[in-house]
Design a protein around this motif. Structure first.
Motif, PDB file in Angstrom:
ATOM      1  N   LEU A 257      -2.958  -4.963  10.253  1.00 54.59           N
ATOM      2  CA  LEU A 257      -3.697  -6.199  10.493  1.00 54.59           C
ATOM      3  C   LEU A 257      -4.975  -5.963  11.292  1.00 54.59           C
ATOM      4  O   LEU A 257      -5.927  -6.740  11.199  1.00 54.59           O
ATOM      5  CB  LEU A 257      -2.803  -7.202  11.231  1.00 54.59           C
ATOM      6  N   ASP A 261     -11.250  -3.927   7.223  1.00 58.19           N
ATOM      7  CA  ASP A 261     -11.513  -4.059   5.783  1.00 58.19           C
ATOM      8  C   ASP A 261     -10.527  -5.034   5.131  1.00 58.19           C
ATOM      9  O   ASP A 261      -9.450  -4.662   4.673  1.00 58.19           O
ATOM     10  CB  ASP A 261     -11.413  -2.679   5.119  1.00 58.19           C
ATOM     11  N   ASP A 262     -10.901  -6.302   5.079  1.00 56.41           N
ATOM     12  CA  ASP A 262     -10.028  -7.329   4.511  1.00 56.41           C
ATOM     13  C   ASP A 262      -9.820  -7.133   3.019  1.00 56.41           C
ATOM     14  O   ASP A 262      -8.731  -7.388   2.491  1.00 56.41           O
ATOM     15  CB  ASP A 262     -10.611  -8.733   4.752  1.00 56.41           C
ATOM     16  N   ASP A 263     -10.877  -6.674   2.315  1.00 52.59           N
ATOM     17  CA  ASP A 263     -10.781  -6.502   0.866  1.00 52.59           C
ATOM     18  C   ASP A 263      -9.759  -5.424   0.513  1.00 52.59           C
ATOM     19  O   ASP A 263      -8.931  -5.607  -0.379  1.00 52.59           O
ATOM     20  CB  ASP A 263     -12.151  -6.139   0.285  1.00 52.59           C
ATOM     21  N   ARG A 265      -7.268  -4.416   2.363  1.00 51.39           N
ATOM     22  CA  ARG A 265      -5.937  -4.913   2.734  1.00 51.39           C
ATOM     23  C   ARG A 265      -5.394  -5.869   1.671  1.00 51.39           C
ATOM     24  O   ARG A 265      -4.228  -5.813   1.308  1.00 51.39           O
ATOM     25  CB  ARG A 265      -6.007  -5.601   4.100  1.00 51.39           C
ATOM     26  N   ARG A 266      -6.252  -6.740   1.177  1.00 49.88           N
ATOM     27  CA  ARG A 266      -5.794  -7.666   0.135  1.00 49.88           C
ATOM     28  C   ARG A 266      -5.394  -6.922  -1.131  1.00 49.88           C
ATOM     29  O   ARG A 266      -4.397  -7.260  -1.781  1.00 49.88           O
ATOM     30  CB  ARG A 266      -6.898  -8.699  -0.173  1.00 49.88           C
ATOM     31  N   THR A 289      -0.890 -14.018  12.132  1.00 45.01           N
ATOM     32  CA  THR A 289      -2.074 -13.266  11.685  1.00 45.01           C
ATOM     33  C   THR A 289      -1.908 -12.779  10.254  1.00 45.01           C
ATOM     34  O   THR A 289      -2.850 -12.819   9.448  1.00 45.01           O
ATOM     35  CB  THR A 289      -2.323 -12.065  12.612  1.00 45.01           C
ATOM     36  N   TRP A 290      -0.706 -12.301   9.912  1.00 44.54           N
ATOM     37  CA  TRP A 290      -0.415 -11.851   8.547  1.00 44.54           C
ATOM     38  C   TRP A 290      -0.628 -12.981   7.546  1.00 44.54           C
ATOM     39  O   TRP A 290      -1.272 -12.801   6.505  1.00 44.54           O
ATOM     40  CB  TRP A 290       1.009 -11.315   8.485  1.00 44.54           C
ATOM     41  N   ASP A 292      -2.436 -15.701   7.965  1.00 42.26           N
ATOM     42  CA  ASP A 292      -3.837 -16.109   7.933  1.00 42.26           C
ATOM     43  C   ASP A 292      -4.669 -15.183   7.052  1.00 42.26           C
ATOM     44  O   ASP A 292      -5.575 -15.627   6.334  1.00 42.26           O
ATOM     45  CB  ASP A 292      -4.418 -16.108   9.357  1.00 42.26           C
ATOM     46  N   ARG A 293      -4.364 -13.874   7.100  1.00 44.55           N
ATOM     47  CA  ARG A 293      -5.194 -12.886   6.410  1.00 44.55           C
ATOM     48  C   ARG A 293      -4.727 -12.576   4.987  1.00 44.55           C
ATOM     49  O   ARG A 293      -5.521 -12.180   4.144  1.00 44.55           O
ATOM     50  CB  ARG A 293      -5.271 -11.607   7.221  1.00 44.55           C
ATOM     51  N   LEU A 294      -3.419 -12.726   4.746  1.00 42.91           N
ATOM     52  CA  LEU A 294      -2.885 -12.338   3.434  1.00 42.91           C
ATOM     53  C   LEU A 294      -2.170 -13.469   2.710  1.00 42.91           C
ATOM     54  O   LEU A 294      -1.646 -13.280   1.617  1.00 42.91           O
ATOM     55  CB  LEU A 294      -1.926 -11.162   3.599  1.00 42.91           C
TER      56      LEU A 294
END
Length: 301
Positions: A257, A261-263, A265-266, A289-290, A292-294
């Motif tokens: 997390l 690099d969000d891209d 991770r997605r 957080t997980w 929210d981001r994924l």
């Protein structure tokens, strides 16, 4: 009782060309897994392994690890995995405590193995690679040791020794198989799933990582030790492996997390159905957080 290796061999009979294990770009099909396991089983018996005899596995995880485990069980043996980072003095104590008849190691660890065994009176056979018996695997017997009981040991795994010397904990065929079947049913595991295999074999956590997918005809994806300790490498590996099921500790989850690099991770988790978290305290902030981001499409357990 139908044994674990028999269930996996049945998967091999049904779909021999399906991929059972992947590691560093190399692959092992179910047919190869069964064939290799039966040859190893014959080789162990030729070396004198008796029902209930213990075989220490002292090597890094690889494609060869899982045929070795199945081969030991098929020969009626007990798997005793020891972490390859174990120092000589502790290794000596573990070997003396478990009294194995055979130790399977690798070239880089042989000197340490020999040093540990040198002071032990009853010396086991030391092999740099898994043994291979003669004959055609298709004609070899599966699970030839028919007089074993459900409660016979299938593994001995040592504790961390945080409160003194490590203790060898015995697991039986019946209890392990019961847990694996529950896990497979509870998480609706299918042949299409791809599981992460992160933990060293010396942790009982690793058993569900590779045995649950194998009894279901799914694929096991092995992450190397250097990959697991580097969050970015791990996420890149997860993306390449197209994982659908992952087991991890909260520390690894947290480090994933924290990557910027969000891209990436997605992409790494776009196929993920479930993440199983254990081994440490999980904080609510990590879950939030997980999500929210994924997003919330995958399940966290």
């Amino acid at each position: 009782m139908t044994r674990i290796e028999q269930l996996i061999f049945e998967q091999a009979d049904r779909n021999p060309d399906a991929i059972a294990v992947e590691c560093d770009g190399a692959r092992l099909t179910y047919g190869q897994l069964k064939s290799d396991a039966l040859l190893i089983s014959r080789g162990l018996q030729n070396l004198g392994l008796q029902p209930g005899g213990k075989v220490v596995i002292f090597q890094e995880r690889s494609l060869e690890t899982f045929p070795l485990v199945l081969g030991i069980w098929n020969a009626g043996g007990v798997v005793v995995p020891i972490n390859p980072n174990t120092p000589v003095k502790l290794l000596q104590w573990m070997i003396q405590s478990s009294s194995p008849s055979i130790i399977v190691t690798e070239g880089a660890l042989k000197d340490r193995t020999v040093a540990a065994v040198d002071v032990i009176n009853s010396k086991p056979v030391i092999l740099e690679d898994a043994p291979s018996g003669n004959g055609t695997p298709s004609k070899m017997k599966q699970s030839p040791v028919l007089d074993q009981e459900d409660d016979d040991a299938c593994y001995i795994i040592f504790t961390s020794g945080s409160q003194g010397r490590p203790k060898g904990v015995r697991g039986s065929h019946r209890s392990l198989l019961h847990y694996l079947k529950w896990h497979a049913k509870e998480f609706s595991v299918t042949e299409a799933d791809r599981f992460s295999q992160i933990a060293p074999l010396s942790f009982d956590f690793s058993l569900k990582e590779f045995l649950v997918p194998l009894i279901c005809g799914a694929c096991v994806c092995i992450a190397g030790p250097n990959t697991v300790i580097n969050p970015r490498k791990f996420v890149e590996w997860a993306a390449q492996s197209r994982l659908t099921m992952m087991c991890c500790v909260p520390t690894l989850l947290r480090s994933i997390l924290e990557l910027p690099d969000d891209d990436l991770r997605r992409r790494a988790f776009q196929n993920m159905r479930s993440v199983l978290i254990s081994g440490e305290m999980l904080r609510w902030e990590d879950i939030k957080t997980w999500r929210d981001r994924l997003g919330s499409s995958m399940s966290l357990f």
